[in-house]
Design a protein around this motif. Structure first.
Motif, PDB file in Angstrom:
ATOM      1  N   GLU A 163       0.855  -1.182   0.000  1.00 61.56           N
ATOM      2  CA  GLU A 163       0.000   0.000   0.000  1.00 61.56           C
ATOM      3  C   GLU A 163       0.890   1.229   0.000  1.00 61.56           C
ATOM      4  O   GLU A 163       1.834   1.302   0.796  1.00 61.56           O
ATOM      5  N   GLU A 164       0.603   2.131  -0.890  1.00 55.25           N
ATOM      6  CA  GLU A 164       1.378   3.367  -0.999  1.00 55.25           C
ATOM      7  C   GLU A 164       2.873   3.075  -1.138  1.00 55.25           C
ATOM      8  O   GLU A 164       3.716   3.776  -0.578  1.00 55.25           O
ATOM      9  N   GLY A 165       3.186   2.003  -1.867  1.00 58.44           N
ATOM     10  CA  GLY A 165       4.578   1.647  -2.131  1.00 58.44           C
ATOM     11  C   GLY A 165       5.312   1.023  -0.957  1.00 58.44           C
ATOM     12  O   GLY A 165       6.535   0.910  -0.992  1.00 58.44           O
ATOM     13  N   GLU A 166       4.577   0.617   0.096  1.00 61.10           N
ATOM     14  CA  GLU A 166       5.194   0.038   1.285  1.00 61.10           C
ATOM     15  C   GLU A 166       4.560  -1.313   1.604  1.00 61.10           C
ATOM     16  O   GLU A 166       3.356  -1.489   1.429  1.00 61.10           O
ATOM     17  N   SER A 167       5.370  -2.227   2.109  1.00 61.02           N
ATOM     18  CA  SER A 167       4.833  -3.494   2.598  1.00 61.02           C
ATOM     19  C   SER A 167       4.230  -3.263   3.970  1.00 61.02           C
ATOM     20  O   SER A 167       4.817  -2.571   4.811  1.00 61.02           O
ATOM     21  N   ARG A 168       3.047  -3.844   4.187  1.00 61.19           N
ATOM     22  CA  ARG A 168       2.349  -3.717   5.459  1.00 61.19           C
ATOM     23  C   ARG A 168       1.695  -5.044   5.804  1.00 61.19           C
ATOM     24  O   ARG A 168       1.363  -5.826   4.922  1.00 61.19           O
ATOM     25  N   LEU A 169       1.493  -5.256   7.097  1.00 61.19           N
ATOM     26  CA  LEU A 169       0.694  -6.391   7.564  1.00 61.19           C
ATOM     27  C   LEU A 169      -0.734  -5.896   7.714  1.00 61.19           C
ATOM     28  O   LEU A 169      -0.955  -4.811   8.263  1.00 61.19           O
ATOM     29  N   LYS A 170      -1.698  -6.688   7.244  1.00 61.31           N
ATOM     30  CA  LYS A 170      -3.097  -6.265   7.283  1.00 61.31           C
ATOM     31  C   LYS A 170      -3.994  -7.442   7.678  1.00 61.31           C
ATOM     32  O   LYS A 170      -3.814  -8.557   7.188  1.00 61.31           O
ATOM     33  N   ARG A 171      -4.945  -7.145   8.544  1.00 60.56           N
ATOM     34  CA  ARG A 171      -5.950  -8.135   8.917  1.00 60.56           C
ATOM     35  C   ARG A 171      -7.227  -7.414   9.305  1.00 60.56           C
ATOM     36  O   ARG A 171      -7.198  -6.361   9.936  1.00 60.56           O
ATOM     37  N   THR A 172      -8.365  -8.025   8.960  1.00 55.67           N
ATOM     38  CA  THR A 172      -9.668  -7.509   9.366  1.00 55.67           C
ATOM     39  C   THR A 172     -10.299  -8.493  10.339  1.00 55.67           C
ATOM     40  O   THR A 172     -10.361  -9.693  10.068  1.00 55.67           O
ATOM     41  N   TYR A 173     -10.717  -7.961  11.471  1.00 54.60           N
ATOM     42  CA  TYR A 173     -11.416  -8.733  12.502  1.00 54.60           C
ATOM     43  C   TYR A 173     -12.893  -8.388  12.426  1.00 54.60           C
ATOM     44  O   TYR A 173     -13.240  -7.208  12.244  1.00 54.60           O
ATOM     45  N   LYS A 174     -13.757  -9.366  12.597  1.00 57.39           N
ATOM     46  CA  LYS A 174     -15.204  -9.131  12.536  1.00 57.39           C
ATOM     47  C   LYS A 174     -15.825  -9.312  13.913  1.00 57.39           C
ATOM     48  O   LYS A 174     -15.445 -10.219  14.657  1.00 57.39           O
ATOM     49  N   PHE A 175     -16.792  -8.451  14.211  1.00 54.64           N
ATOM     50  CA  PHE A 175     -17.463  -8.444  15.499  1.00 54.64           C
ATOM     51  C   PHE A 175     -18.971  -8.323  15.309  1.00 54.64           C
ATOM     52  O   PHE A 175     -19.441  -7.989  14.221  1.00 54.64           O
ATOM     53  N   TRP A 197       2.972  -1.440  10.121  1.00 52.22           N
ATOM     54  CA  TRP A 197       4.214  -1.249   9.375  1.00 52.22           C
ATOM     55  C   TRP A 197       5.027  -0.214  10.126  1.00 52.22           C
ATOM     56  O   TRP A 197       4.521   0.438  11.037  1.00 52.22           O
ATOM     57  N   THR A 198       6.266  -0.095   9.768  1.00 50.55           N
ATOM     58  CA  THR A 198       7.157   0.813  10.476  1.00 50.55           C
ATOM     59  C   THR A 198       7.393   2.046   9.608  1.00 50.55           C
ATOM     60  O   THR A 198       8.021   1.955   8.553  1.00 50.55           O
ATOM     61  N   HIS A 199       6.866   3.140  10.065  1.00 49.35           N
ATOM     62  CA  HIS A 199       6.927   4.396   9.308  1.00 49.35           C
ATOM     63  C   HIS A 199       8.366   4.833   9.050  1.00 49.35           C
ATOM     64  O   HIS A 199       8.684   5.302   7.961  1.00 49.35           O
ATOM     65  N   ALA A 200       9.239   4.664  10.053  1.00 57.25           N
ATOM     66  CA  ALA A 200      10.618   5.145   9.939  1.00 57.25           C
ATOM     67  C   ALA A 200      11.369   4.491   8.777  1.00 57.25           C
ATOM     68  O   ALA A 200      12.272   5.104   8.206  1.00 57.25           O
ATOM     69  N   ILE A 201      11.000   3.258   8.428  1.00 59.26           N
ATOM     70  CA  ILE A 201      11.696   2.555   7.341  1.00 59.26           C
ATOM     71  C   ILE A 201      10.785   2.317   6.139  1.00 59.26           C
ATOM     72  O   ILE A 201      11.181   1.650   5.188  1.00 59.26           O
ATOM     73  N   SER A 202       9.561   2.824   6.214  1.00 63.54           N
ATOM     74  CA  SER A 202       8.601   2.669   5.115  1.00 63.54           C
ATOM     75  C   SER A 202       8.437   1.207   4.701  1.00 63.54           C
ATOM     76  O   SER A 202       8.436   0.879   3.516  1.00 63.54           O
ATOM     77  N   GLY A 203       8.346   0.345   5.684  1.00 62.76           N
ATOM     78  CA  GLY A 203       8.194  -1.075   5.395  1.00 62.76           C
ATOM     79  C   GLY A 203       8.034  -1.878   6.665  1.00 62.76           C
ATOM     80  O   GLY A 203       7.672  -1.348   7.715  1.00 62.76           O
ATOM     81  N   LEU A 204       8.330  -3.158   6.561  1.00 62.35           N
ATOM     82  CA  LEU A 204       8.115  -4.076   7.680  1.00 62.35           C
ATOM     83  C   LEU A 204       9.383  -4.322   8.501  1.00 62.35           C
ATOM     84  O   LEU A 204      10.465  -4.513   7.950  1.00 62.35           O
ATOM     85  N   HIS A 205       9.186  -4.323   9.789  1.00 64.61           N
ATOM     86  CA  HIS A 205      10.233  -4.579  10.773  1.00 64.61           C
ATOM     87  C   HIS A 205       9.714  -5.702  11.681  1.00 64.61           C
ATOM     88  O   HIS A 205       8.515  -5.964  11.724  1.00 64.61           O
ATOM     89  N   ARG A 206      10.582  -6.318  12.427  1.00 61.75           N
ATOM     90  CA  ARG A 206      10.166  -7.355  13.372  1.00 61.75           C
ATOM     91  C   ARG A 206       9.080  -6.836  14.316  1.00 61.75           C
ATOM     92  O   ARG A 206       8.166  -7.569  14.691  1.00 61.75           O
ATOM     93  N   ASN A 207       9.153  -5.549  14.698  1.00 58.34           N
ATOM     94  CA  ASN A 207       8.143  -4.958  15.578  1.00 58.34           C
ATOM     95  C   ASN A 207       6.728  -5.161  15.043  1.00 58.34           C
ATOM     96  O   ASN A 207       5.789  -5.361  15.817  1.00 58.34           O
ATOM     97  N   ASP A 208       6.559  -5.102  13.743  1.00 59.57           N
ATOM     98  CA  ASP A 208       5.231  -5.238  13.148  1.00 59.57           C
ATOM     99  C   ASP A 208       4.680  -6.643  13.364  1.00 59.57           C
ATOM    100  O   ASP A 208       3.493  -6.816  13.641  1.00 59.57           O
ATOM    101  N   PHE A 209       5.535  -7.630  13.284  1.00 59.73           N
ATOM    102  CA  PHE A 209       5.118  -9.011  13.518  1.00 59.73           C
ATOM    103  C   PHE A 209       4.811  -9.233  15.004  1.00 59.73           C
ATOM    104  O   PHE A 209       3.859  -9.930  15.348  1.00 59.73           O
ATOM    105  N   ILE A 210       5.614  -8.607  15.865  1.00 53.52           N
ATOM    106  CA  ILE A 210       5.347  -8.678  17.305  1.00 53.52           C
ATOM    107  C   ILE A 210       3.961  -8.114  17.601  1.00 53.52           C
ATOM    108  O   ILE A 210       3.155  -8.731  18.310  1.00 53.52           O
ATOM    109  N   MET A 211       3.671  -6.953  17.056  1.00 50.61           N
ATOM    110  CA  MET A 211       2.395  -6.296  17.355  1.00 50.61           C
ATOM    111  C   MET A 211       1.215  -7.006  16.681  1.00 50.61           C
ATOM    112  O   MET A 211       0.113  -7.023  17.231  1.00 50.61           O
ATOM    113  N   ALA A 212       1.427  -7.599  15.523  1.00 46.93           N
ATOM    114  CA  ALA A 212       0.362  -8.395  14.905  1.00 46.93           C
ATOM    115  C   ALA A 212       0.022  -9.582  15.808  1.00 46.93           C
ATOM    116  O   ALA A 212      -1.158  -9.887  16.031  1.00 46.93           O
TER     117      ALA A 212
END
Length: 117
Positions: free
Chosen positions: A39-51, A89-104
């Protein structure tokens, strides 16, 4: 490998390393329901939760926000009636960092606290 939910995010800077394909192969199995999207030229982790309703979706959003504040790492959250879409995703690097997987993984751990549809 330690469970991602037990890890803490580290402060990132513009020179922090992005995850490699090998890192993704190691980390992705811990968050199997997440998609890696461009998205917007950056890799991101994405998930939709339903309630069941908006109130539950909003409560989940707030709980994820609390976790984000505690770790100093913040997602994009779209809260709608009956669903919440989370992007890490990690804004500082415009992509994915281990932090993103931790938070997912931590987001997945929060979800069962709420009745999902």
């Amino acid at each position: 490998m330690a469970n991602l939910t037990q890890e803490k995010c580290i402060a990132c800077h513009k020179d922090a390393p992005r995850v490699t394909e090998a890192d993704i192969a190691e980390l992705k199995p811990e968050i199997p329901d997440w998609n890696i999207v461009e998205e917007e030229g950056e890799s991101r982790l994405k998930r939709t939760y339903k309630f069941a309703d908006f109130q539950t979706a909003l409560a989940f959003t707030n709980k994820v926000g609390e976790a984000a504040e505690a770790e100093g790492h913040h997602p994009a959250l779209l809260t709608e009636w009956g669903k919440v879409t989370v992007r890490w995703w990690t804004h500082a690097i415009s992509g994915l960092h281990r932090n993103d997987f931790i938070m997912a993984a931590k987001t997945d751990r929060i979800a069962p606290e709420f009745t999902q549809k």
